[in-house]
Design a protein around this motif. Structure first.
Motif, mmCIF file in Angstrom:
data_model
loop_
_atom_site.group_PDB
_atom_site.id
_atom_site.type_symbol
_atom_site.label_atom_id
_atom_site.label_comp_id
_atom_site.label_asym_id
_atom_site.label_seq_id
_atom_site.Cartn_x
_atom_site.Cartn_y
_atom_site.Cartn_z
ATOM 1 N N LEU A 21 -11.036 19.747 14.206
ATOM 2 C CA LEU A 21 -11.753 18.474 14.182
ATOM 3 C C LEU A 21 -11.424 17.607 12.968
ATOM 4 C CD1 LEU A 21 -15.206 19.722 15.462
ATOM 5 C CD2 LEU A 21 -13.441 18.495 16.733
ATOM 6 N N ARG A 22 -10.520 18.034 12.126
ATOM 7 C CA ARG A 22 -10.101 17.231 10.975
ATOM 8 C C ARG A 22 -9.227 16.070 11.456
ATOM 9 N NH1 ARG A 22 -13.126 17.790 7.038
ATOM 10 N NH2 ARG A 22 -11.507 17.160 5.631
ATOM 11 N N LEU A 23 -8.990 15.091 10.576
ATOM 12 C CA LEU A 23 -8.225 13.907 10.964
ATOM 13 C C LEU A 23 -6.796 13.920 10.426
ATOM 14 C CD1 LEU A 23 -10.934 11.143 10.603
ATOM 15 C CD2 LEU A 23 -10.108 12.237 12.668
ATOM 16 N N ARG A 24 -6.272 15.069 10.088
ATOM 17 C CA ARG A 24 -4.892 15.208 9.636
ATOM 18 C C ARG A 24 -4.190 16.214 10.536
ATOM 19 N NH1 ARG A 24 -3.913 11.083 6.334
ATOM 20 N NH2 ARG A 24 -5.556 10.826 4.821
ATOM 21 N N PRO A 27 -4.007 20.368 9.175
ATOM 22 C CA PRO A 27 -5.183 21.201 9.458
ATOM 23 C C PRO A 27 -5.405 21.462 10.946
ATOM 24 C CG PRO A 27 -5.738 19.558 7.818
ATOM 25 C CD PRO A 27 -4.365 19.217 8.343
ATOM 26 N N VAL A 28 -5.041 20.505 11.788
ATOM 27 C CA VAL A 28 -5.180 20.716 13.233
ATOM 28 C C VAL A 28 -4.256 21.844 13.687
ATOM 29 C CG1 VAL A 28 -4.775 19.659 15.494
ATOM 30 C CG2 VAL A 28 -5.977 18.386 13.724
ATOM 31 N N ILE A 29 -3.045 21.880 13.182
ATOM 32 C CA ILE A 29 -2.102 22.934 13.552
ATOM 33 C C ILE A 29 -2.594 24.291 13.053
ATOM 34 C CG2 ILE A 29 0.247 23.780 13.178
ATOM 35 C CD1 ILE A 29 1.110 20.815 13.078
ATOM 36 N N VAL A 30 -3.092 24.345 11.828
ATOM 37 C CA VAL A 30 -3.625 25.602 11.288
ATOM 38 C C VAL A 30 -4.865 26.027 12.079
ATOM 39 C CG1 VAL A 30 -4.660 26.683 9.263
ATOM 40 C CG2 VAL A 30 -2.662 25.227 9.006
ATOM 41 N N GLY A 31 -5.705 25.073 12.465
ATOM 42 C CA GLY A 31 -6.886 25.380 13.270
ATOM 43 C C GLY A 31 -6.530 25.946 14.636
ATOM 44 N N LEU A 32 -5.512 25.380 15.268
ATOM 45 C CA LEU A 32 -5.056 25.926 16.545
ATOM 46 C C LEU A 32 -4.524 27.342 16.383
ATOM 47 C CD1 LEU A 32 -3.279 22.882 18.222
ATOM 48 C CD2 LEU A 32 -5.345 24.051 18.985
ATOM 49 N N SER A 33 -3.841 27.598 15.283
ATOM 50 C CA SER A 33 -3.355 28.954 15.024
ATOM 51 C C SER A 33 -4.516 29.924 14.833
ATOM 52 C CB SER A 33 -2.463 28.967 13.789
ATOM 53 O OG SER A 33 -1.311 28.190 14.003
ATOM 54 N N SER A 97 7.615 8.710 12.235
ATOM 55 C CA SER A 97 7.589 7.359 12.800
ATOM 56 C C SER A 97 6.542 6.467 12.149
ATOM 57 C CB SER A 97 7.353 7.418 14.309
ATOM 58 O OG SER A 97 6.048 7.882 14.573
ATOM 59 N N SER A 98 5.449 7.055 11.653
ATOM 60 C CA SER A 98 4.388 6.222 11.090
ATOM 61 C C SER A 98 4.173 6.423 9.593
ATOM 62 C CB SER A 98 3.067 6.507 11.811
ATOM 63 O OG SER A 98 2.633 7.822 11.529
ATOM 64 N N ARG A 99 4.844 7.410 8.988
ATOM 65 C CA ARG A 99 4.713 7.733 7.561
ATOM 66 C C ARG A 99 3.285 8.097 7.167
ATOM 67 N NH1 ARG A 99 9.449 9.303 6.721
ATOM 68 N NH2 ARG A 99 11.047 7.733 6.666
ATOM 69 N N SER A 100 2.519 8.595 8.141
ATOM 70 C CA SER A 100 1.156 9.043 7.876
ATOM 71 C C SER A 100 0.834 10.181 8.833
ATOM 72 C CB SER A 100 0.168 7.897 8.091
ATOM 73 O OG SER A 100 -1.149 8.377 7.989
ATOM 74 N N ASP A 101 0.056 11.134 8.366
ATOM 75 C CA ASP A 101 -0.338 12.218 9.261
ATOM 76 C C ASP A 101 -1.792 12.086 9.704
ATOM 77 O OD1 ASP A 101 -1.550 12.872 6.884
ATOM 78 O OD2 ASP A 101 -1.151 15.015 7.044
ATOM 79 N N ASP A 102 -2.345 10.880 9.571
ATOM 80 C CA ASP A 102 -3.707 10.603 9.992
ATOM 81 C C ASP A 102 -3.724 10.456 11.512
ATOM 82 O OD1 ASP A 102 -6.379 10.087 9.797
ATOM 83 O OD2 ASP A 102 -6.123 7.954 9.369
ATOM 84 N N VAL A 103 -4.644 11.152 12.174
ATOM 85 C CA VAL A 103 -4.698 11.100 13.632
ATOM 86 C C VAL A 103 -5.875 10.267 14.150
ATOM 87 C CG1 VAL A 103 -3.501 13.267 13.983
ATOM 88 C CG2 VAL A 103 -5.966 13.275 13.735
ATOM 89 N N SER A 104 -6.571 9.536 13.267
ATOM 90 C CA SER A 104 -7.695 8.723 13.714
ATOM 91 C C SER A 104 -7.173 7.470 14.408
ATOM 92 C CB SER A 104 -8.590 8.341 12.530
ATOM 93 O OG SER A 104 -7.863 7.587 11.595
ATOM 94 N N LEU A 105 -8.022 6.896 15.242
ATOM 95 C CA LEU A 105 -7.652 5.678 15.961
ATOM 96 C C LEU A 105 -7.744 4.484 15.022
ATOM 97 C CD1 LEU A 105 -9.576 6.299 19.277
ATOM 98 C CD2 LEU A 105 -7.128 6.508 18.895
#
Length: 116
Positions: A21-24, A27-33, A97-105
């Motif tokens: 549930l983080r916005l980066r 952490p999402v990849i580590v959470g899925l693991s 492509s976006s130079r940011s790893d933020d996944v928020s809208l």
């Protein structure tokens, strides 16, 4: 032993959900693991926790270890490795492509609300 395994599965699941549930992206990849580790432990525990027992039923053996959960865990490990590799490549492509790893809208534009 059952309490220890149940606690480990609960902690891995809670930590995995928190990180998903983080916005980066990292952490999402580590959470899925962590969630896949929790599922693997759950599948492994479904085969009963017995020590020094044969994996198949033979003559004269009353208790045995169920081999099906072990096979399911091996399959889940392979699938989770492939899934993690795909997600890492998607996250890397999005970052490049976006130079940011933020996944928020992005924020909504309020000036377009009157149009429709």
């Amino acid at each position: 032993m059952e309490l220890l395994m149940a606690s480990a599965i609960g902690v891995l699941t809670a930590a995995g959900l928190y990180l998903v549930l983080r916005l980066r992206t990292f952490p999402v990849i580590v959470g899925l693991s962590l969630l896949t580790y929790a599922v693997n432990l759950f599948l492994f525990v479904t085969g009963r926790l017995v020590v020094d027992m044969p994996p198949i039923l033979r003559k004269g053996v009353e208790t045995y270890t169920d081999p099906l959960p072990q096979a399911l865990v091996l399959t889940a490990i392979v699938i989770s490795f492939g899934m993690t590799a795909v997600v890492v490549m998607l996250a890397l492509g999005a970052y490049l492509s976006s130079r940011s790893d933020d996944v928020s809208l992005p924020p909504e534009d309020d000036s377009r609300e009157g149009e429709a």
